[in-house]
Structures are given as structure tokens and as C-alpha cells.
Write an enzyme that holds these catalytic residues in place. Sequence first.
Site, short mmCIF file in Angstrom:
data_model
loop_
_atom_site.label_atom_id
_atom_site.label_comp_id
_atom_site.label_asym_id
_atom_site.label_seq_id
_atom_site.Cartn_x
_atom_site.Cartn_y
_atom_site.Cartn_z
N ASN A 203 28.46 33.33 21.25
CA ASN A 203 27.43 33.91 22.09
C ASN A 203 27.77 33.68 23.55
O ASN A 203 27.94 32.53 23.97
CB ASN A 203 26.07 33.29 21.81
CG ASN A 203 25.02 33.86 22.75
OD1 ASN A 203 24.55 34.98 22.57
ND2 ASN A 203 24.67 33.12 23.80
N HIS A 346 22.07 41.53 27.56
CA HIS A 346 21.90 42.08 28.91
C HIS A 346 20.49 41.79 29.43
O HIS A 346 19.51 41.93 28.70
CB HIS A 346 22.13 43.60 28.89
CG HIS A 346 21.82 44.26 30.20
ND1 HIS A 346 22.68 44.22 31.27
CD2 HIS A 346 20.73 44.95 30.61
CE1 HIS A 346 22.12 44.87 32.30
NE2 HIS A 346 20.94 45.31 31.91
N THR A 415 22.14 42.15 21.36
CA THR A 415 21.91 40.83 20.76
C THR A 415 20.97 39.96 21.58
O THR A 415 20.45 38.97 21.08
CB THR A 415 23.25 40.11 20.57
OG1 THR A 415 24.04 40.29 21.75
CG2 THR A 415 24.02 40.68 19.38
N GLU A 416 20.77 40.30 22.85
CA GLU A 416 19.82 39.58 23.70
C GLU A 416 19.31 40.54 24.77
O GLU A 416 20.11 41.15 25.47
CB GLU A 416 20.48 38.40 24.44
CG GLU A 416 20.88 37.23 23.59
CD GLU A 416 21.28 36.01 24.42
OE1 GLU A 416 21.08 36.01 25.66
OE2 GLU A 416 21.79 35.05 23.84
N ASN A 417 18.01 40.65 24.88
CA ASN A 417 17.39 41.36 26.00
C ASN A 417 15.94 40.92 26.09
O ASN A 417 15.23 40.91 25.08
CB ASN A 417 17.48 42.89 25.82
CG ASN A 417 16.79 43.66 26.94
OD1 ASN A 417 15.82 44.38 26.71
ND2 ASN A 417 17.27 43.51 28.15
#
EC number: 3.2.1.21
Length: 572
Positions: A203, A346, A415-417
Site C-alpha cells: 500500500n 487518491h 483502493t483509497e479515497n
Amino acid sequence: TMLPRCAFSVCHVFVLVLCLSSAEDIDWTKNDHSSFYYGTFPAGFSWGAGSSAYQTEGAWDKDGKGLSIWDVFSHKKGKIQQNDTGDSSCEGYHKVKDDVSLMKELKLNHYRFSISWPRLIPTGIKSDHINEKGIQYYDGLIDQLLESKITPVVTLYHWDLPQVLQEKYGGWQNISLVNHFNEFANLCFERFGNRVKYWMTFNNPWSVAVEGYETGEHAPGLRLRGTGAYRAAHHIIKAHAKVWHTYDTQWRAKQKGLVGISLSGDWGEPVDMSNQKDIEAAERYVQFYLGWFATPIFHGDYPQVMKDFIGRKSVQQGLGTSRLPTFSTQEKSYIKGTCDFLGIGHFTTRYITQKNNPSGRSSSSSYFTDRDLAELVDPRWPDPGSEWLYSVPWGFRRLLNFVKIQYGNPMIYVTENGVSEKMLCTELCDDWRIQYYKDYINEMLKAIKDGVNVKGYTAWSLLDKFEWDEGYSERFGLYYVDFRNKNKPRYPKASVQFYKRVISSNGFPNQREVENWRRKAIETCSSSNQLLAADPLTSHMEMVTEIVVPTVCTLSILLSAVFLMFLLRRRN
């Protein structure tokens, strides 16, 4: 009545007010930044939420778990805001059932979590010892997810390196970690791969390299300026490739899963679209960020601009070789194509302009000065939480299109926001988070319409949690966690109701409905806010007499508590 919105932190980045020209370089930039697109996502689009082991599990020394570099780093005074640690965090280790029920309430399709390497292999060296109790914990989590029809999406390395590997080898500065990480990954494939079909090796390796080995803000806290980050990244890329090949040759035929990596990338927009130097600087910003890892994985080598800039500056400093390590021909072909899907994390965007940094024999070098650029923000951008996180939704679509063009339109999972708040008190009515999710998810939908192959989205994060060097001072969760209560109860914020409706509609059906979701979410949270405000008063009644009201800062609650005590006294 709604609890008053509490004060945000005032330490904001100094910003330059910019006169910004409109972008007219590529067709997709012509879209009006403010227009909202009503429509739905492709059938089968996967909606999820995420977490990581160190940030949420707690149980730092329970059931045979070994020390991680974050255990050691957070225990050093002065490294983390208010000297917070992840020792107990959200107590996720003991609350699997509770947390899976929250995911069911949201109707998530997938849940992204990470496996703690030292929980499985306490020293990080597989031949030393495998901790079966650690295996049992993840077995239980995976099985409960599957019973609830939620797909597990697993990250192998979310920053919690076993401390022994740091002490013995110097962590990611040492090539020997490639084999140790491969053995750990192989153990995970062996024990969990019959049920887990989506794997991510690392990650946000950018943070591991830059903040762990260049600035020292993150564990292990080393400041090896100009070399440490590049060396760590070099070994991480090799470790990623080795794990991909291990899965490909030993497990893929039997398990039929996918192995990717989660890379973070802010978008960089040129300050002046008519200035070639600004355009090049903005491209350089993204290449030094996302491209540093994505270009080797998709094309076999570092971005040319990194090789040119770091090489030139190394020569000017009188060094015989570049501070950026090189891959052999054999390594290039081994690394190229080691990605079944690309995870993208992002959060925000910067304006970028050209800035020459001195690079003679006497000048100090760093990753940041190697780029020859300055980062700016527009003071009109909303910044509800972390001082680095401004809400700039249109940058998300730009970044996704960049990935499509640069790397041959790979399969992408976001995967990340998400967005944080820096609150001095409890606030469940997080309308700014609803706005952030609405706008960012909408830009992702536009990117899909542009032809970008996005297959899923992960809201960051399911719960409030330990935020690394910021401790518990920032909250990213859809669910509020009361960290002052040893049971760490969870409470839904308004964004839970909103995100749940986005998921059930698979997008944004029409304006009337979407505005209705928002209104209902805020109505629901107003009453929840009052419940949460009252709840700690029952469990911390003795504190009320000292005029300390945990996690809540409304006068009305305080008055009601005093009135309650008055009634109790009269009864006695």
C-alpha cells in the site's frame, strides 16, 4: 437540533492566490469542473470500504504478535501527535463480528484490509516461527466476510514491518527483505488463498520510501536524504515483482486470484497551461509520485524524467553514479507486467510550477529538490481536515485518464479515497464528507465514461482510526469511533446513509433523488448526534462534575447533565 459544527484546526498551508488560466490541452480537460453527471456505474461495479492492520486492530502485543516498526516508533515520545499510539486503536482484533455487521449495514460488496506481517511471523523470518493464533484471527475475519457475501481484498504490506527486520537488516534499505517478504506472501497465499482472490502487495510505497527513509516522519524514522527513499523503493519494486511471480507460478492455476499493488497519486495541474515549463513540471510531479512505481511495473524501468533529473543532479554533486539505482536488463523484463490490476489511492490535487533547485557539490540533495518544482494550492479549495487534503474532485478524473493513457488502460480498483476532519469535538453530521464523496465518485463515473477501466471503489475509511504521525487528531471514518471509551463504540456518521444509497443505486440516478439522500442523511444524524452526546455522560458520570464532557462540546448537553444530577441528588 443539530450539534454545532466544531472548530477546524487553523494551521493551514500558506497558499498563493493564483490567477488560473483554463486548461485546453486535451479534449477531456474541457469539461466544466462544476458540472455534475447523473448516471449509473457499469453492472458488477464493486463498492467497498477499507482499513489497515496497524491503524485499526490494536492488540499490539496479544496472542504472540511480534513488534512492528510502528509499535516501536509510536512508543517514542514526540513522534506522534499527543504521543498517541496504535496499541489499542479501534480494538478491531476483538470486534470482527461488530465491524462485519457495519459492513453489512452499508451493503458493501468488498472490504479491504491488511495482514500484519509480525502477527503472522513475529520476527519477520518465516523459519523462526509462525504464529498460528495470528492465522486464526485472519481466518475468522475472512470467513465472516464471505458468510456475509463481502469479498475480502487483502493488502500484504500496509507499513507494519517486523521490527526485527529493521534492526537486523535496516529494513527496506536491504535487498534481503525481498526474500523475507516473498516468504510471508507465500504463507498468506498458502493459508488464505483458497478464499482470497484479490491481493495487493504494497500500500502506497511512496509513503514507505519518502516518509520512512527520507523525511523520517513515519516509521522507521530515518532521514537518509537523497538516497534512502530511492533505495527503499528499488527493493520494494523488486519485492512486489517477486511476489507476483510466486503467485503466478505456484498458486494462480489452483486459486485463480489476482495480484496487484496499491499506488497513491495526487494529481499535478500546471499553474499556467500556456507555459511549457509548467506543463513539464506538472508531468514531472506525477511521474516522480505515481510513475516512480507504476512505470517499472508496467514498462520495466523508471520514468525517463526521473533518470534524467536525478542522474544530472548526481553528476553536478560530483557523484560517480546516479542516486537513483538501476535495474539490470534481466530485472527489467522480470518486473515488467507484474500487475493483474492497479490499485489507486487518491485524495487531492496540487497546482505545479517550475522551480530550479541548486544542485552543485555543496548543495544538499533530496527527493523533493530533485524534482525542480513548487506545489501550490488554490485558497478557494475546501480543506475540511488534514492540512494536505484539499477537495479538488476534477483532479481525480485527470489522474485516472493519465493512468489509462500511460499504462495501456489497465484494470483499476480505487483502493483509497476519502476525507478527514480535524475536529475539537464530536460531529456526526459530516456534510462536507458527503460532498467530497459525491463529487469524487462522480468524477470517477465521468472517467469511466471516458473509457477508463475502473472496476471498483473503496471508501477510505470504514472507521476512524490511528492516523500515523497525526495520531487520533484526524478522522477519516464513515463510522465515528469513541477512542476515550475503552470499548471503542462505533457510531454512524451521516456519510454512512449517503454512501449506502450510492451503493444501492449503483451511482446517481437523478438530481431530485440524490439531493433527497443528502437531506435524509443529515436529518438522521441530527438525532444520532444527540444520542452520542448523551451516551458518554452515562459512562463517565464522575467526570461531569469536573466540567469535562468526553468527546462532546455542546453547552446544552452539559446543562442536561447538570439537571440530571440535580434530580438524582433530590431523589437521595
